[in-house]
Design an enzyme around this catalytic site. Sequence first.
Site, PDB file in Angstrom:
ATOM      1  CG  ASN A   9       9.658 -15.018 -23.636  1.00  0.00           C
ATOM      2  OD1 ASN A   9       8.490 -15.393 -23.797  1.00  0.00           O
ATOM      3  ND2 ASN A   9       9.978 -14.013 -22.834  1.00  0.00           N
ATOM      4  CE  LYS A  11       9.907 -10.892 -24.761  1.00  0.00           C
ATOM      5  NZ  LYS A  11      10.551  -9.580 -24.655  1.00  0.00           N
ATOM      6  CG  HIS A  94      10.192 -11.836 -19.089  1.00  0.00           C
ATOM      7  ND1 HIS A  94       9.960 -10.522 -19.442  1.00  0.00           N
ATOM      8  CD2 HIS A  94      11.043 -12.330 -20.019  1.00  0.00           C
ATOM      9  CE1 HIS A  94      10.647 -10.253 -20.552  1.00  0.00           C
ATOM     10  NE2 HIS A  94      11.308 -11.332 -20.917  1.00  0.00           N
ATOM     11  CD  GLU A  96       8.450  -8.349 -21.987  1.00  0.00           C
ATOM     12  OE1 GLU A  96       7.793  -9.378 -22.212  1.00  0.00           O
ATOM     13  OE2 GLU A  96       9.367  -7.952 -22.739  1.00  0.00           O
ATOM     14  CD  GLU A 166      15.368 -12.017 -20.723  1.00  0.00           C
ATOM     15  OE1 GLU A 166      15.502 -12.625 -21.784  1.00  0.00           O
ATOM     16  OE2 GLU A 166      14.264 -11.576 -20.331  1.00  0.00           O
ATOM     17  N   GLY A 172      14.101  -5.943 -26.510  1.00  0.00           N
ATOM     18  CA  GLY A 172      13.257  -5.415 -27.576  1.00  0.00           C
ATOM     19  C   GLY A 172      13.705  -4.067 -28.110  1.00  0.00           C
ATOM     20  CB  SER A 212      18.680  -6.959 -28.682  1.00  0.00           C
ATOM     21  OG  SER A 212      17.625  -6.063 -28.384  1.00  0.00           O
TER      22      SER A 212
HETATM   23  P1  13P Z   1      14.264  -9.572 -27.274  1.00  0.00           P
HETATM   24  O1  13P Z   1      15.136 -10.706 -27.742  1.00  0.00           O
HETATM   25  O2  13P Z   1      13.117  -9.280 -28.180  1.00  0.00           O
HETATM   26  O3  13P Z   1      15.076  -8.360 -26.917  1.00  0.00           O
HETATM   27  O4  13P Z   1      13.578 -10.072 -25.905  1.00  0.00           O
HETATM   28  C1  13P Z   1      14.367 -10.619 -24.905  1.00  0.00           C
HETATM   29  C2  13P Z   1      13.496 -11.223 -23.877  1.00  0.00           C
HETATM   30  O5  13P Z   1      12.805 -10.542 -23.146  1.00  0.00           O
HETATM   31  C3  13P Z   1      13.454 -12.688 -23.792  1.00  0.00           C
HETATM   32  O6  13P Z   1      12.799 -13.110 -22.649  1.00  0.00           O
END
Ligand code: 13P
Length: 249
Positions: A9, A11, A94, A96, A166, A172, A212
Amino acid sequence: MRRKVIAGNWKMNMLPNEAMSFIEGLAPMVKNTPNEVILCVPYTDLFYSLLTAQNTNIKIGAQNMHYAEKGAYTGEVSGQMLKAIGVEYVIIGHSERRQYFGETDESVNKKIKAAFQNELKPIVCVGETLEQREQGKAQEVITLQTKLALEGLSNEQIKNTMIAYEPIWAIGTGKTATAEDANQAIMSIRQEIANSYGNDVAEEVIILYGGSVKPENAKELFTTSDIDGGLVGGASLKVEDFEKIVNFE
Ligand code: 13P
């Protein structure tokens, strides 16, 4: 046996030229993997990524879509539009998007249905906040999110829905859930699906872990009983890291 799926992803990262060189670099490194490889890229990279990924085993997904087919929704992109250019997957809900853009369990459910209407395969995200985890509510939160996301879908559609667990505190932050905790959470999601739709459906659903994921922890996570692969954020932005995660065996 369920297949393993490694999805990146990106982002809000990567310009079209970066996307194309990433895919050109990755393709030879993952061409022999038995695992399914997906990159979920920004809208502006979709077309370039699809062209570059032609004749490779890399599949391309979007990171969001609107549930309406078309209409007066300035700035939105529909499932029909994604399908028309050849997109195969779409991330829905997601954290976010739930946190910053008002995505709700209800809109997530509508979007999943719209994805299926357009023959797109949804990757649906669920996960608890740190506060919910500390209050001992993690399992309750993720099973409820799963239940509401899947409401009204046919068994066949559920079998074709990927879920990504997640935990928000692990996204992150560099903090990964332990393989045991993540596997446990994913088992509870599978159990929720089994309770409502039966074991045969639950056993087919691909459930990923995200938060992560790195080359160093991929193998431990992905070789547990119920984790079927990963949804990878930060580590999907570097070819050398993402390649190692895809080739985790
Ligand atoms: P990270 O791997 O940067 O922690 O992000 C995970 C994520 O949100 C994947 O959709």
